[in-house]
Motif scaffolding. Structure first.
Motif, PDB file in Angstrom:
ATOM      1  N   TRP C  72       0.827  -1.206   0.000  1.00 40.50           N
ATOM      2  CA  TRP C  72       0.000   0.000   0.000  1.00 40.50           C
ATOM      3  C   TRP C  72       0.866   1.262   0.000  1.00 40.50           C
ATOM      4  O   TRP C  72       0.368   2.372   0.042  1.00 40.50           O
ATOM      5  CB  TRP C  72      -0.915   0.016   1.241  1.00 40.50           C
ATOM      6  CG  TRP C  72      -0.234  -0.416   2.499  1.00 40.50           C
ATOM      7  CD1 TRP C  72      -0.270  -1.651   3.063  1.00 40.50           C
ATOM      8  CD2 TRP C  72       0.615   0.368   3.329  1.00 40.50           C
ATOM      9  NE1 TRP C  72       0.499  -1.686   4.193  1.00 40.50           N
ATOM     10  CE2 TRP C  72       1.047  -0.455   4.402  1.00 40.50           C
ATOM     11  CE3 TRP C  72       1.060   1.699   3.298  1.00 40.50           C
ATOM     12  CZ2 TRP C  72       1.886   0.000   5.395  1.00 40.50           C
ATOM     13  CZ3 TRP C  72       1.891   2.164   4.290  1.00 40.50           C
ATOM     14  CH2 TRP C  72       2.309   1.304   5.332  1.00 40.50           C
ATOM     15  N   CYS C  73       2.176   1.062   0.009  1.00 37.36           N
ATOM     16  CA  CYS C  73       3.084   2.203   0.094  1.00 37.36           C
ATOM     17  C   CYS C  73       3.284   2.770  -1.301  1.00 37.36           C
ATOM     18  O   CYS C  73       4.121   2.324  -2.075  1.00 37.36           O
ATOM     19  CB  CYS C  73       4.397   1.722   0.715  1.00 37.36           C
ATOM     20  SG  CYS C  73       5.861   2.606   0.203  1.00 37.36           S
ATOM     21  N   TYR C  74       2.483   3.750  -1.622  1.00 39.56           N
ATOM     22  CA  TYR C  74       2.545   4.356  -2.948  1.00 39.56           C
ATOM     23  C   TYR C  74       2.909   5.821  -2.800  1.00 39.56           C
ATOM     24  O   TYR C  74       2.372   6.489  -1.932  1.00 39.56           O
ATOM     25  CB  TYR C  74       1.196   4.210  -3.655  1.00 39.56           C
ATOM     26  CG  TYR C  74       1.229   4.779  -5.035  1.00 39.56           C
ATOM     27  CD1 TYR C  74       0.890   6.102  -5.263  1.00 39.56           C
ATOM     28  CD2 TYR C  74       1.700   4.026  -6.093  1.00 39.56           C
ATOM     29  CE1 TYR C  74       1.000   6.641  -6.518  1.00 39.56           C
ATOM     30  CE2 TYR C  74       1.790   4.553  -7.355  1.00 39.56           C
ATOM     31  CZ  TYR C  74       1.443   5.853  -7.562  1.00 39.56           C
ATOM     32  OH  TYR C  74       1.548   6.398  -8.805  1.00 39.56           O
ATOM     33  N   PRO C  75       3.757   6.412  -3.580  1.00 41.44           N
ATOM     34  CA  PRO C  75       4.413   5.869  -4.773  1.00 41.44           C
ATOM     35  C   PRO C  75       5.817   5.322  -4.525  1.00 41.44           C
ATOM     36  O   PRO C  75       6.379   4.679  -5.400  1.00 41.44           O
ATOM     37  CB  PRO C  75       4.532   7.122  -5.661  1.00 41.44           C
ATOM     38  CG  PRO C  75       4.684   8.260  -4.702  1.00 41.44           C
ATOM     39  CD  PRO C  75       3.945   7.880  -3.457  1.00 41.44           C
ATOM     40  N   ALA C  76       6.378   5.553  -3.339  1.00 40.13           N
ATOM     41  CA  ALA C  76       7.813   5.282  -3.162  1.00 40.13           C
ATOM     42  C   ALA C  76       8.182   3.809  -3.394  1.00 40.13           C
ATOM     43  O   ALA C  76       9.145   3.514  -4.101  1.00 40.13           O
ATOM     44  CB  ALA C  76       8.257   5.723  -1.775  1.00 40.13           C
ATOM     45  N   TYR C  78       6.679   1.621  -5.082  1.00 38.13           N
ATOM     46  CA  TYR C  78       6.493   1.295  -6.491  1.00 38.13           C
ATOM     47  C   TYR C  78       7.671   1.796  -7.322  1.00 38.13           C
ATOM     48  O   TYR C  78       8.044   1.194  -8.318  1.00 38.13           O
ATOM     49  CB  TYR C  78       5.193   1.917  -7.011  1.00 38.13           C
ATOM     50  CG  TYR C  78       3.971   1.140  -6.612  1.00 38.13           C
ATOM     51  CD1 TYR C  78       3.574   1.060  -5.287  1.00 38.13           C
ATOM     52  CD2 TYR C  78       3.209   0.467  -7.557  1.00 38.13           C
ATOM     53  CE1 TYR C  78       2.460   0.344  -4.921  1.00 38.13           C
ATOM     54  CE2 TYR C  78       2.083  -0.247  -7.200  1.00 38.13           C
ATOM     55  CZ  TYR C  78       1.715  -0.315  -5.875  1.00 38.13           C
ATOM     56  OH  TYR C  78       0.611  -1.020  -5.516  1.00 38.13           O
ATOM     57  N   ASP C 116       3.702  -8.618  -9.767  1.00 38.93           N
ATOM     58  CA  ASP C 116       3.635  -7.523 -10.733  1.00 38.93           C
ATOM     59  C   ASP C 116       5.014  -6.986 -11.068  1.00 38.93           C
ATOM     60  O   ASP C 116       5.293  -6.611 -12.201  1.00 38.93           O
ATOM     61  CB  ASP C 116       2.771  -6.378 -10.182  1.00 38.93           C
ATOM     62  CG  ASP C 116       1.295  -6.737 -10.191  1.00 38.93           C
ATOM     63  OD1 ASP C 116       0.533  -6.107  -9.442  1.00 38.93           O
ATOM     64  OD2 ASP C 116       0.918  -7.655 -10.945  1.00 38.93           O
ATOM     65  N   PHE C 117       5.879  -6.913 -10.051  1.00 38.26           N
ATOM     66  CA  PHE C 117       7.198  -6.356 -10.298  1.00 38.26           C
ATOM     67  C   PHE C 117       8.219  -7.420 -10.655  1.00 38.26           C
ATOM     68  O   PHE C 117       9.377  -7.100 -10.909  1.00 38.26           O
ATOM     69  CB  PHE C 117       7.675  -5.550  -9.087  1.00 38.26           C
ATOM     70  CG  PHE C 117       7.049  -4.183  -8.987  1.00 38.26           C
ATOM     71  CD1 PHE C 117       6.041  -3.936  -8.069  1.00 38.26           C
ATOM     72  CD2 PHE C 117       7.450  -3.153  -9.822  1.00 38.26           C
ATOM     73  CE1 PHE C 117       5.454  -2.689  -7.987  1.00 38.26           C
ATOM     74  CE2 PHE C 117       6.875  -1.900  -9.744  1.00 38.26           C
ATOM     75  CZ  PHE C 117       5.870  -1.666  -8.823  1.00 38.26           C
ATOM     76  N   GLY C 139       8.628   4.144   9.090  1.00 36.61           N
ATOM     77  CA  GLY C 139       7.669   4.077   7.986  1.00 36.61           C
ATOM     78  C   GLY C 139       8.252   3.258   6.851  1.00 36.61           C
ATOM     79  O   GLY C 139       9.282   2.607   7.006  1.00 36.61           O
ATOM     80  N   VAL C 140       7.602   3.320   5.718  1.00 38.98           N
ATOM     81  CA  VAL C 140       8.131   2.643   4.540  1.00 38.98           C
ATOM     82  C   VAL C 140       8.214   3.616   3.386  1.00 38.98           C
ATOM     83  O   VAL C 140       7.383   4.506   3.269  1.00 38.98           O
ATOM     84  CB  VAL C 140       7.235   1.453   4.131  1.00 38.98           C
ATOM     85  CG1 VAL C 140       7.509   0.261   5.013  1.00 38.98           C
ATOM     86  CG2 VAL C 140       5.769   1.828   4.201  1.00 38.98           C
ATOM     87  N   GLU C 142      12.070   1.890   3.960  1.00 37.88           N
ATOM     88  CA  GLU C 142      13.358   2.158   4.581  1.00 37.88           C
ATOM     89  C   GLU C 142      14.281   1.013   4.209  1.00 37.88           C
ATOM     90  O   GLU C 142      13.863  -0.132   4.189  1.00 37.88           O
ATOM     91  CB  GLU C 142      13.247   2.234   6.113  1.00 37.88           C
ATOM     92  CG  GLU C 142      12.619   3.537   6.590  1.00 37.88           C
ATOM     93  CD  GLU C 142      12.628   3.658   8.095  1.00 37.88           C
ATOM     94  OE1 GLU C 142      11.810   4.415   8.621  1.00 37.88           O
ATOM     95  OE2 GLU C 142      13.435   2.975   8.749  1.00 37.88           O
ATOM     96  N   VAL C 157      16.188   6.394   3.780  1.00 37.05           N
ATOM     97  CA  VAL C 157      14.747   6.602   3.972  1.00 37.05           C
ATOM     98  C   VAL C 157      14.144   7.091   2.670  1.00 37.05           C
ATOM     99  O   VAL C 157      14.674   7.984   2.038  1.00 37.05           O
ATOM    100  CB  VAL C 157      14.530   7.646   5.089  1.00 37.05           C
ATOM    101  CG1 VAL C 157      13.122   8.174   5.060  1.00 37.05           C
ATOM    102  CG2 VAL C 157      14.847   7.032   6.431  1.00 37.05           C
ATOM    103  N   GLY C 158      13.043   6.459   2.249  1.00 32.56           N
ATOM    104  CA  GLY C 158      12.437   6.884   0.989  1.00 32.56           C
ATOM    105  C   GLY C 158      12.859   5.959  -0.136  1.00 32.56           C
ATOM    106  O   GLY C 158      13.631   5.019   0.047  1.00 32.56           O
ATOM    107  N   ALA C 159      12.351   6.261  -1.326  1.00 36.74           N
ATOM    108  CA  ALA C 159      12.602   5.377  -2.473  1.00 36.74           C
ATOM    109  C   ALA C 159      14.078   5.348  -2.831  1.00 36.74           C
ATOM    110  O   ALA C 159      14.755   6.371  -2.833  1.00 36.74           O
ATOM    111  CB  ALA C 159      11.772   5.838  -3.662  1.00 36.74           C
TER     112      ALA C 159
END
Lengths: 145, 647, 178
Positions: C72-76, C78, C116-117, C139-140, C142, C157-159
């Motif tokens: 559910w973590c969108y967009p990072a 993905y 999907d990926f 969070g996500v 990470e 942290v982050g995409a």
């Protein structure tokens, strides 16, 4: 000659401006430091902007006196911070925070301002059923009276 | 399907914009009308295509098309309908589309208004406008494509930033962008003047109204931004000298300077070089502002995400600056020949000083904004300067400017005689000094506050003197008073419109001064039934309620406010959005002419037994918004078409 | 210099400002330090979505990239999933292992994400949330970079981007496992 009059006038204004800017900068310059840097060379009374991670378990908040105490760390050093006032919404344990204030001779950082750090790409652990919020509403609406 | 159409439309628009720019330039060089016509058609087509892009993106928003990355990032299934439309320009890619659409609109209006009139300049104006359009279309198609697909498609989007779910946030970018993009037009005319060598007054006269309109929208955008900051962000302030705010403020400062210095060029044919430089600087600052907001160069509380887009803007800024300044150097001789200032005590001199002060303020803001970069580059130390720096340096400059507001319109051209000075200024100066003494006797101790108030009275008096004298002259000729006054306003609408704008600025200045000098605040934790007192107001905590809205949960505190008599209940709240890491504050307030009561809910006990509230009494803040209205009236009056005197 | 030449100083004067702005580009004001950096990574024992066991202990001697994500973590998430997969394929033969830990998610959604990926590196759910708590994730997404000796060397942290992965992993590859 008229022209020299205006050139001198312009030079005077430029000099005055330069002086004002110099005075402004030296009086309101705020130095960015990490906890390690602050520990290494803290000067009491100097204005700093301290950035670090709020260490989990270090936050105490006393609503009646508005005393907020926590510790900022950067993996190398830690700095105890004291602030008077409600923590801003983006503040929390395990998150980054930037505080502005001065170093107190008593060994802690007196924060006059806690700055928000908003990250667009980040998402908190998601409570898919949102049970936490529903519970909050229940306690507020239900037995609170 | 729809996103591909949108992307295709953007590409075709880019090609057409480039085509139009080239044919317009060729049309200018060769003088063949067919080329120019072709360029105009290209411009029309570009506008239609960009409108289609906009419409398609909005459609994707409205239909929850999460296969489009931008849609998925900025809405989710719970976003209300209204915000699905306005959210289209809520983030980077969409805001560029909005900007481009406005540029296209302005280009069309330029075509309609100037294709007959400005034979020499017009083709080059079109070239420049289409060139700038091409750049933004390039950004849309390459650097920040709004129609980029997302695969696999998420089941639900992320959602709009809750801070953007507000009417202020809807109108603020629109007004601001109308201002920024509007400033492209004077720039285009200035470039045309440089290219053709016709650096005389034609380009100034043609762009006068454009400049006022763009300037007005920029002012409006800044004011709305302040209003939004005040009633949404919950810190009780309206301006923080944040880099993003500064980025919008700098072009406003130079545009204001330009508005004044053009009058010198119109009347005395002086300052040609100065004016062209100002326009180039203003346009460059709008590009710089966009660069700053979108590149992440300066860490700001509300900067957009970074990426290659910063490089795009910096490159374009470099191209614009070097080309424009290069042209300036080429035409140096034609520009350099200017008349001389006869005397320091003259209107020219007052306007020149006005300009110098505005440029000084611009430099100050720029310096303060990039100072962190400078200090890091020079000494490797990260230093920033905050609000105190900007206030400390700018306040004296603004005070001097307010003083000049009173002097400029009344002092004589060329050389003001002693008699002229006495006739125009003796009375206002006396009234101003009396006002200073009066306010001091009322207990005002802040030197700046006294100065601002006294100067405001001084300037208002000069306006009154001027208006009264002119009305009296008409009345002496037999006209009844009210029609005489009305006739004056209409006949000399530029002058009195300008006075109206000045009055608006004065009111804003008083509001700013009052709120800075006399606002008070306190923060306390209250149990149910307990109250806090401040400045004669009593705020009592009643209870907390919680509710579930369409896309968030809301916890609101009920606080009864009274100051002897009951003033009602304020309900500041915290809104919890599932996609956000932390709650968003919802401020509640009661606005007043003299002061606002302002409550922010802080921490609260889960059982609703106590709540921490920040309570502010902000003085004279409403004057800022009222000043904005007066400013609007003045600007509208100023741009009315000239009325020819009836025979 | 003749008078005519002075005028060219005007366009040239823009260059220092542009240079300063370009410099600002390189300076990245987004670092968040973590107290765990330099410490031994908390061990974990999970079961992948395919049913295979997955422990940190078993990866000792390799460079480990632990990525916390959710469907559910969108967009990072993905954005970075393809990056992780690419890196896995590029580095797996050089002694790097990429491990995905799925937190607070539903099994079908997570498996759909993996399908999907086309993710081929080991992915395991963290049903009790213990692993994410041990690592101090807030969070996500990470991502933690663990060296051959089992110490956390970096946290992102982050995409992730290819660039970041490369700059974090390459230095650790050069280190001895002893």
């Amino acid at each position: 000659m008229r022209k020299t009059k205006f050139i001198t006038g312009g030079a005077v204004i430029a000099a005055a401006l330069a002086y004002m800017i110099y005075a402004g900068v030296t009086q309101s310059a705020v130095y960015f430091v990490t906890p390690a840097e602050l520990r290494a060379s803290a000067v009491a009374g100097k204005a700093y902007r301290l950035g670090g991670m709020v260490l989990p378990g270090s936050v105490t908040w006393e609503p009646r006196t508005l005393a907020l105490h926590f510790t900022l760390g950067d993996g190398t050093a830690t700095v105890p911070v004291r602030h008077k006032g409600t923590p801003p919404d983006l503040f929390g344990e395990g998150r980054g925070a930037v505080v502005e204030g001065t170093w107190s001779a008593d060994g802690y950082f007196r924060a006059s301002l806690i700055l928000a750090k908003h990250s667009e790409e980040y998402k908190a652990p998601h409570d898919a059923s949102q049970a936490g919020y529903k519970e909050l509403i229940r306690t507020l609406q239900g037995d609170g009276r | 399907m729809i996103p591909e159409l949108g992307y295709g439309a953007a590409i075709v628009a880019l090609v057409l914009a480039l085509w139009g720019a080239v044919t317009a330039a060729l049309g200018a060089r060769t003088g063949r009308p067919a080329l120019l016509l072709s360029a105009q058609h290209a411009a029309l087509a570009v506008f239609v295509l960009v409108t289609a892009c906009f419409a398609l993106l909005t459609y994707a928003f409205l239909t929850f098309d999460f296969s489009v990355r931008y849609v998925a990032t900025n809405t989710n299934l719970g976003t209300p309908f209204y915000y699905r439309i306005t959210g289209v320009w809520g983030a980077l890619e969409g805001s560029i589309i909005l900007w481009t659409w406005m540029l296209g609109l302005y280009t069309l209006i330029v075509i309609l208004r100037h294709r007959e009139g400005a034979r020499e300049l017009y083709p080059w104006v079109l070239t420049v406008m289409l060139g700038v359009l091409a750049f933004f279309l390039l950004v849309i198609t390459v650097a920040a494509p709004p129609f980029a697909r997302q695969a696999p498609v998420p089941a639900d989007g992320r959602g709009l930033n809750p801070l953007l779910e507000d009417t202020g946030m809807i109108t603020h970018p629109v007004a601001l962008y109308l201002g920024f993009t509007g400033l492209t037009v004077p720039f285009a005319f200035a470039m045309a003047a440089l290219i053709t060598g016709r650096v005389g007054d034609a380009w100034i006269t043609l762009t006068r109204r454009w400049t006022i309109i763009a300037w007005y929208f920029l002012s409006l955008g800044l004011l709305i931004g302040g209003w939004w900051s005040y009633h949404v962000l919950g810190w009780g302030g309206y301006w923080a000298w944040d880099p993003v705010e500064n980025a919008a403020f700098m072009p406003w400062l130079t545009a204001t300077a330009f508005l004044h210095s053009v009058m010198i060029q119109e009347r005395r044919r002086m300052l040609k070089l100065w004016n062209i430089s100002l326009v180039i600087l203003t346009f460059s600052l709008t590009l710089f502002g966009t660069f700053l907001t979108r590149s992440g160069v300066i860490a700001s509380v509300h900067a957009f995400t970074q990426g290659t887009i910063g490089a795009f803007f910096l490159s374009f800024l470099a191209l614009v600056l070097l080309t424009a300044l290069g042209l300036l150097a080429v035409r140096w001789d034609a520009l350099h020949a200017q008349g001389e200032l006869d005397s320091i005590v003259s209107r020219e001199s007052a306007f020149l000083l006005n300009n110098v002060l505005f440029v000084a303020a611009t430099f100050t803001v720029f310096f303060g904004t990039v100072f962190p970069l400078l200090s890091e580059a020079a000494r490797g130390v990260k230093v920033s300067v905050g609000a105190p720096f900007f206030n400390q340096v700018n306040v004296p400059l603004f005070l001097a400017l307010i003083f000049l507001m009173g002097v400029g319109p009344l002092i004589a051209w060329r050389r003001a005689s002693f008699d002229n000075l006495r006739r125009n200024f003796l009375w206002p100066v006396l009234v101003g000094v009396a006002a200073a003494a009066f306010f001091f006797s009322l207990g005002v101790r802040s030197a700046i506050a006294v100065l601002v108030l006294a100067l405001t009275v001084f300037v208002a008096s000069t306006i009154t003197v001027d208006f009264a004298r002119a009305s009296r002259a008409r009345v002496r000729l037999g006209e009844p008073l009210l029609p005489a006054m009305g006739g004056l306003l209409r006949r000399h609408n530029r002058r009195y419109g300008g006075f109206g704008v000045h009055l608006g600025i004065l009111i804003i200045a008083v509001g700013v001064t009052g709120s800075q000098a006399w606002s008070v605040q306190t923060e306390t934790t209250l149990r149910r039934g307990e109250y806090a007192e401040l400045a004669g107001y009593r705020v009592r905590f009643e209870d907390l309620t919680a509710s579930e809205e369409s896309n968030h949960f809301k916890v609101a505190g009920a606080f009864t406010v009274s100051n002897g008599r009951g003033l009602g209940v304020l309900r500041p709240a915290k809104k919890f959005y599932p996609q956000e890491t932390s709650p968003i504050a919802y401020v509640d307030y009661r606005l007043g002419l003299r002061e606002d009561i302002y409550l922010v809910l802080g921490d609260f006990a889960r059982d609703g037994s106590q709540a921490t509230v920040k309570f502010q009494v902000n003085r004279l803040v409403s004057w800022i918004w009222i000043g904005g209205l007066v400013l609007t009236a003045g600007a509208v009056l100023a741009i009315l078409p000239e009325k020819k005197k009836a025979a | 210099m003749s008078r005519r030449a002075w005028r060219w100083l005007i366009p040239l004067s823009a260059l220092p400002v542009l240079a300063l702005l370009a410099y600002g580009f390189r300076v990245n004001p987004r670092e968040i330090p973590s107290p765990l950096v330099g410490r031994p990574a908390p061990g974990f024992a999970l079961t992948t979505f395919d049913g295979a066991p997955l422990t940190l202990e078993a990866q000792r001697g390799k460079v480990v990239v632990v990525n916390f994500w959710a469907s559910w973590c969108y967009p990072a998430c993905y954005e970075e999933a393809p990056v992780l997969e690419r890196s896995w394929r590029a580095y797996r033969d050089r002694g790097v292992v990429v491990v995905g830990v799925d937190i607070q998610d539903k099994a079908e959604a997570a498996q759909k994400f993996i399908r999907d990926f086309g993710l081929s590196f080991p992915n395991a759910p963290d049903p009790t949330g213990k692993v994410s708590v041990d690592f101090g994730t807030y969070g996500v997404p990470e991502t933690f970079f663990i060296d051959r000796r089992g110490r956390i060397r970096a946290k992102h942290v982050g995409a992730l981007t290819d660039e970041v992965l490369r700059t974090r992993v390459e230095p650790l590859l050069g280190e001895p496992a002893g």
